[in-house]
Design a protein around this motif. Structure first.
Motif, PDB file in Angstrom:
ATOM      1  N   MET A   1       1.316  -1.510  -0.369  1.00  0.00           N
ATOM      2  CA  MET A   1      -0.229   0.292   0.693  1.00  0.00           C
ATOM      3  C   MET A   1       1.082   1.156  -0.435  1.00  0.00           C
ATOM      4  O   MET A   1       1.944   1.572   0.629  1.00  0.00           O
ATOM      5  CB  MET A   1      -0.787   0.308   1.318  1.00  0.00           C
ATOM      6  N   THR A   2       0.112   2.397  -0.223  1.00  0.00           N
ATOM      7  CA  THR A   2       1.118   3.495  -1.077  1.00  0.00           C
ATOM      8  C   THR A   2       1.112   4.433   0.665  1.00  0.00           C
ATOM      9  O   THR A   2      -0.082   4.593   1.132  1.00  0.00           O
ATOM     10  CB  THR A   2       0.868   4.445  -2.472  1.00  0.00           C
ATOM     11  N   ASN A   3       1.849   4.842   1.389  1.00  0.00           N
ATOM     12  CA  ASN A   3       2.665   5.691   1.672  1.00  0.00           C
ATOM     13  C   ASN A   3       2.047   6.812   1.348  1.00  0.00           C
ATOM     14  O   ASN A   3       2.824   7.754   1.964  1.00  0.00           O
ATOM     15  CB  ASN A   3       4.197   5.616   2.762  1.00  0.00           C
ATOM     16  N   VAL A   4       1.229   7.329   1.841  1.00  0.00           N
ATOM     17  CA  VAL A   4       0.555   8.737   1.427  1.00  0.00           C
ATOM     18  C   VAL A   4       0.786   9.667   2.168  1.00  0.00           C
ATOM     19  O   VAL A   4       1.394  10.686   1.685  1.00  0.00           O
ATOM     20  CB  VAL A   4      -1.052   8.645   1.636  1.00  0.00           C
ATOM     21  N   GLU A   5       0.714   9.828   3.632  1.00  0.00           N
ATOM     22  CA  GLU A   5       1.941  10.841   4.312  1.00  0.00           C
ATOM     23  C   GLU A   5       3.177  10.347   3.562  1.00  0.00           C
ATOM     24  O   GLU A   5       3.455  11.865   3.922  1.00  0.00           O
ATOM     25  CB  GLU A   5       1.776   9.902   5.638  1.00  0.00           C
ATOM     26  N   ARG A   6       4.546   9.240   3.312  1.00  0.00           N
ATOM     27  CA  ARG A   6       5.778   9.938   3.208  1.00  0.00           C
ATOM     28  C   ARG A   6       5.214  10.755   1.746  1.00  0.00           C
ATOM     29  O   ARG A   6       6.464  11.480   1.688  1.00  0.00           O
ATOM     30  CB  ARG A   6       6.025   8.721   2.731  1.00  0.00           C
ATOM     31  N   VAL A   7       4.423  10.478   0.278  1.00  0.00           N
ATOM     32  CA  VAL A   7       4.145  10.713  -0.714  1.00  0.00           C
ATOM     33  C   VAL A   7       4.186  12.831  -0.299  1.00  0.00           C
ATOM     34  O   VAL A   7       4.956  13.161  -1.356  1.00  0.00           O
ATOM     35  CB  VAL A   7       4.259   9.962  -1.511  1.00  0.00           C
ATOM     36  N   GLY A  41       5.687  -1.072  -3.587  1.00  0.00           N
ATOM     37  CA  GLY A  41       4.509  -0.608  -2.186  1.00  0.00           C
ATOM     38  C   GLY A  41       3.424  -0.284  -2.627  1.00  0.00           C
ATOM     39  O   GLY A  41       2.791  -0.065  -2.626  1.00  0.00           O
ATOM     40  N   ASP A  42       4.569   0.711  -3.551  1.00  0.00           N
ATOM     41  CA  ASP A  42       4.060   2.407  -3.918  1.00  0.00           C
ATOM     42  C   ASP A  42       2.776   2.306  -4.980  1.00  0.00           C
ATOM     43  O   ASP A  42       3.240   1.478  -5.846  1.00  0.00           O
ATOM     44  CB  ASP A  42       4.480   3.196  -4.228  1.00  0.00           C
ATOM     45  N   SER A  43       1.817   2.609  -5.994  1.00  0.00           N
ATOM     46  CA  SER A  43       0.945   2.615  -6.476  1.00  0.00           C
ATOM     47  C   SER A  43       1.613   3.715  -7.527  1.00  0.00           C
ATOM     48  O   SER A  43       2.262   5.361  -6.894  1.00  0.00           O
ATOM     49  CB  SER A  43      -0.584   3.531  -6.318  1.00  0.00           C
ATOM     50  N   HIS A 182      -4.022  -3.997  -8.925  1.00  0.00           N
ATOM     51  CA  HIS A 182      -4.399  -3.636  -7.636  1.00  0.00           C
ATOM     52  C   HIS A 182      -5.226  -4.640  -7.140  1.00  0.00           C
ATOM     53  O   HIS A 182      -5.608  -5.705  -7.213  1.00  0.00           O
ATOM     54  CB  HIS A 182      -5.393  -2.295  -7.932  1.00  0.00           C
ATOM     55  N   VAL A 183      -4.449  -4.556  -5.482  1.00  0.00           N
ATOM     56  CA  VAL A 183      -5.329  -5.340  -4.933  1.00  0.00           C
ATOM     57  C   VAL A 183      -5.186  -4.807  -3.439  1.00  0.00           C
ATOM     58  O   VAL A 183      -5.105  -3.926  -2.809  1.00  0.00           O
ATOM     59  CB  VAL A 183      -3.483  -6.321  -4.322  1.00  0.00           C
ATOM     60  N   THR A 184      -6.388  -5.948  -2.769  1.00  0.00           N
ATOM     61  CA  THR A 184      -6.709  -5.508  -1.363  1.00  0.00           C
ATOM     62  C   THR A 184      -5.848  -5.959  -0.621  1.00  0.00           C
ATOM     63  O   THR A 184      -5.845  -7.445  -0.498  1.00  0.00           O
ATOM     64  CB  THR A 184      -8.453  -5.382  -1.031  1.00  0.00           C
ATOM     65  N   ASP A 186      -6.025  -7.119   2.923  1.00  0.00           N
ATOM     66  CA  ASP A 186      -6.480  -8.036   4.836  1.00  0.00           C
ATOM     67  C   ASP A 186      -5.264  -8.237   4.966  1.00  0.00           C
ATOM     68  O   ASP A 186      -5.303  -9.705   5.304  1.00  0.00           O
ATOM     69  CB  ASP A 186      -7.907  -8.137   4.478  1.00  0.00           C
ATOM     70  N   GLY A 187      -4.584  -8.132   6.410  1.00  0.00           N
ATOM     71  CA  GLY A 187      -3.694  -8.673   6.878  1.00  0.00           C
ATOM     72  C   GLY A 187      -2.103  -8.736   6.245  1.00  0.00           C
ATOM     73  O   GLY A 187      -1.931  -7.383   5.508  1.00  0.00           O
ATOM     74  N   THR A 188      -1.549  -9.560   5.284  1.00  0.00           N
ATOM     75  CA  THR A 188      -1.158 -10.274   4.777  1.00  0.00           C
ATOM     76  C   THR A 188      -1.371 -10.733   3.460  1.00  0.00           C
ATOM     77  O   THR A 188      -0.526 -10.381   2.694  1.00  0.00           O
ATOM     78  CB  THR A 188       0.332 -10.685   5.231  1.00  0.00           C
ATOM     79  N   PHE A 189      -3.199 -11.016   3.270  1.00  0.00           N
ATOM     80  CA  PHE A 189      -2.798 -11.821   2.001  1.00  0.00           C
ATOM     81  C   PHE A 189      -3.430 -10.839   1.171  1.00  0.00           C
ATOM     82  O   PHE A 189      -4.398 -10.188   1.189  1.00  0.00           O
ATOM     83  CB  PHE A 189      -3.277 -13.015   2.139  1.00  0.00           C
ATOM     84  N   PRO A 190      -3.555 -10.903  -0.599  1.00  0.00           N
ATOM     85  CA  PRO A 190      -3.264  -9.891  -1.297  1.00  0.00           C
ATOM     86  C   PRO A 190      -4.549 -10.271  -1.827  1.00  0.00           C
ATOM     87  O   PRO A 190      -4.258 -11.218  -2.833  1.00  0.00           O
ATOM     88  CB  PRO A 190      -1.984  -9.399  -1.833  1.00  0.00           C
ATOM     89  N   PHE A 191      -5.547  -9.680  -2.266  1.00  0.00           N
ATOM     90  CA  PHE A 191      -7.497  -9.893  -3.069  1.00  0.00           C
ATOM     91  C   PHE A 191      -6.695  -9.590  -4.167  1.00  0.00           C
ATOM     92  O   PHE A 191      -7.155  -7.791  -4.039  1.00  0.00           O
ATOM     93  CB  PHE A 191      -7.968  -9.693  -1.858  1.00  0.00           C
ATOM     94  N   PRO A 192      -6.781  -9.473  -5.080  1.00  0.00           N
ATOM     95  CA  PRO A 192      -7.146  -9.456  -6.535  1.00  0.00           C
ATOM     96  C   PRO A 192      -7.868  -8.351  -6.469  1.00  0.00           C
ATOM     97  O   PRO A 192      -9.354  -9.304  -6.357  1.00  0.00           O
ATOM     98  CB  PRO A 192      -6.717 -10.262  -7.631  1.00  0.00           C
ATOM     99  N   ILE A 193      -7.735  -6.753  -7.433  1.00  0.00           N
ATOM    100  CA  ILE A 193      -9.298  -6.615  -7.468  1.00  0.00           C
ATOM    101  C   ILE A 193      -9.449  -6.353  -8.797  1.00  0.00           C
ATOM    102  O   ILE A 193     -10.397  -6.748  -9.094  1.00  0.00           O
ATOM    103  CB  ILE A 193      -8.317  -4.807  -7.372  1.00  0.00           C
ATOM    104  N   ILE A 194      -8.670  -6.420  -9.186  1.00  0.00           N
ATOM    105  CA  ILE A 194      -8.467  -6.812 -10.909  1.00  0.00           C
ATOM    106  C   ILE A 194      -7.536  -6.495 -12.448  1.00  0.00           C
ATOM    107  O   ILE A 194      -6.264  -5.918 -11.432  1.00  0.00           O
ATOM    108  CB  ILE A 194      -9.439  -5.222 -11.967  1.00  0.00           C
ATOM    109  N   THR A 195      -7.555  -7.371 -12.801  1.00  0.00           N
ATOM    110  CA  THR A 195      -5.889  -7.109 -13.790  1.00  0.00           C
ATOM    111  C   THR A 195      -6.255  -6.357 -14.911  1.00  0.00           C
ATOM    112  O   THR A 195      -6.963  -6.047 -15.105  1.00  0.00           O
ATOM    113  CB  THR A 195      -6.082  -8.884 -14.282  1.00  0.00           C
ATOM    114  N   TYR A 196      -4.751  -6.363 -15.464  1.00  0.00           N
ATOM    115  CA  TYR A 196      -5.071  -5.663 -16.673  1.00  0.00           C
ATOM    116  C   TYR A 196      -5.024  -5.884 -17.913  1.00  0.00           C
ATOM    117  O   TYR A 196      -5.931  -5.316 -18.386  1.00  0.00           O
ATOM    118  CB  TYR A 196      -2.970  -5.923 -17.062  1.00  0.00           C
ATOM    119  N   GLU A 197      -5.090  -7.349 -18.051  1.00  0.00           N
ATOM    120  CA  GLU A 197      -6.180  -8.630 -18.586  1.00  0.00           C
ATOM    121  C   GLU A 197      -7.892  -7.516 -19.034  1.00  0.00           C
ATOM    122  O   GLU A 197      -8.182  -7.049 -20.041  1.00  0.00           O
ATOM    123  CB  GLU A 197      -5.527  -9.289 -18.935  1.00  0.00           C
ATOM    124  N   GLU A 198      -8.455  -7.444 -17.871  1.00  0.00           N
ATOM    125  CA  GLU A 198      -9.562  -7.355 -17.531  1.00  0.00           C
ATOM    126  C   GLU A 198      -9.863  -5.867 -17.405  1.00  0.00           C
ATOM    127  O   GLU A 198     -10.355  -5.375 -18.933  1.00  0.00           O
ATOM    128  CB  GLU A 198     -10.057  -7.746 -16.028  1.00  0.00           C
TER     129      GLU A 198
END
Length: 213
Positions: A1-7, A41-43, A182-184, A186-198
């Protein structure tokens, strides 16, 4: 995840981005274009902002690395995609999702008498069980995917061309179009949101009309 405060601390104004934004909004707008040095980890691009009375207020961030490898039209697509999030007030949708998730975590914490951290892990386990068992995305990932597709549609319709969007996504995919854009977490496991192909396939299906311009 992007560290917005640092950016926010290291981002700097970029004339190229600002010129694209100013051309897009020749009249009233309050949108700045900033670049930043991307870390792991940054977007590579994101935005903060909203629109009121059709006047956008916010900031578009693009990493220095991404800005250097994109053509002018590709960079315009990225900027317009982020402006699409602002103009459609997607922060409302993402804020609602965050509030709902926080509410669910609180319920789990109270129900099982555990800390919020452990409750988040339980939620992660439940989501993983659902995804692996059904082969489908959860409501959260479906909702976030819809926001990305709406922003893509906004950018493509404004540019009047699909090629910059497609070539941008192909560059970002680095040869693996089935990877998630993009991924979500929750804890440490990344849940894919959408792929480049989609996203590319959805862009190919966009229909232009005289009302689009």
């Amino acid at each position: 995840m992007t560290n917005v405060e640092r950016v926010l601390k290291v981002a700097k104004s970029d004339a190229r981005l600002q010129a694209i934004i100013n051309n897009f909004f020749p009249r009233v707008h309050f949108v700045g274009g900033l670049t930043f040095k991307e870390e792991k980890g940054d977007s590579p691009a994101f935005c903060l902002g909203f629109q009121a009375l059709n006047i956008p207020i916010g900031i578009v961030f693009v990493s220095e690395g991404l800005s250097k490898v994109l053509t002018q039209e590709e960079l315009e697509f990225v900027v317009f995609h982020e402006i699409g999030h602002i103009m459609k007030n997607h922060f409302v949708g993402t804020s609602f999702i965050w509030l709902m998730k926080s509410w669910i975590v609180d319920i789990i914490a109270d129900l099982f008498e555990v800390s919020k951290q452990n409750a988040t892990k339980i939620l992660e386990g439940l989501k993983a069980f659902y995804v692996l068992g059904s082969g489908k995305k959860t409501i959260e990932e479906e909702a976030k995917a819809r926001l990305e597709l709406e922003a893509d549609n906004f950018a493509v319709i404004f540019q009047g061309r699909k090629e910059p969007a497609i070539s941008t996504l192909l560059k970002l995919s680095k040869g693996n179009i089935r990877a998630p854009t993009h991924v979500t977490f929750d804890g440490t496991f990344p849940f894919p949101i959408i792929t480049y192909e989609e996203r590319i396939e959805a862009i190919k299906r966009i229909q232009f009309s005289l009302l689009s311009f």
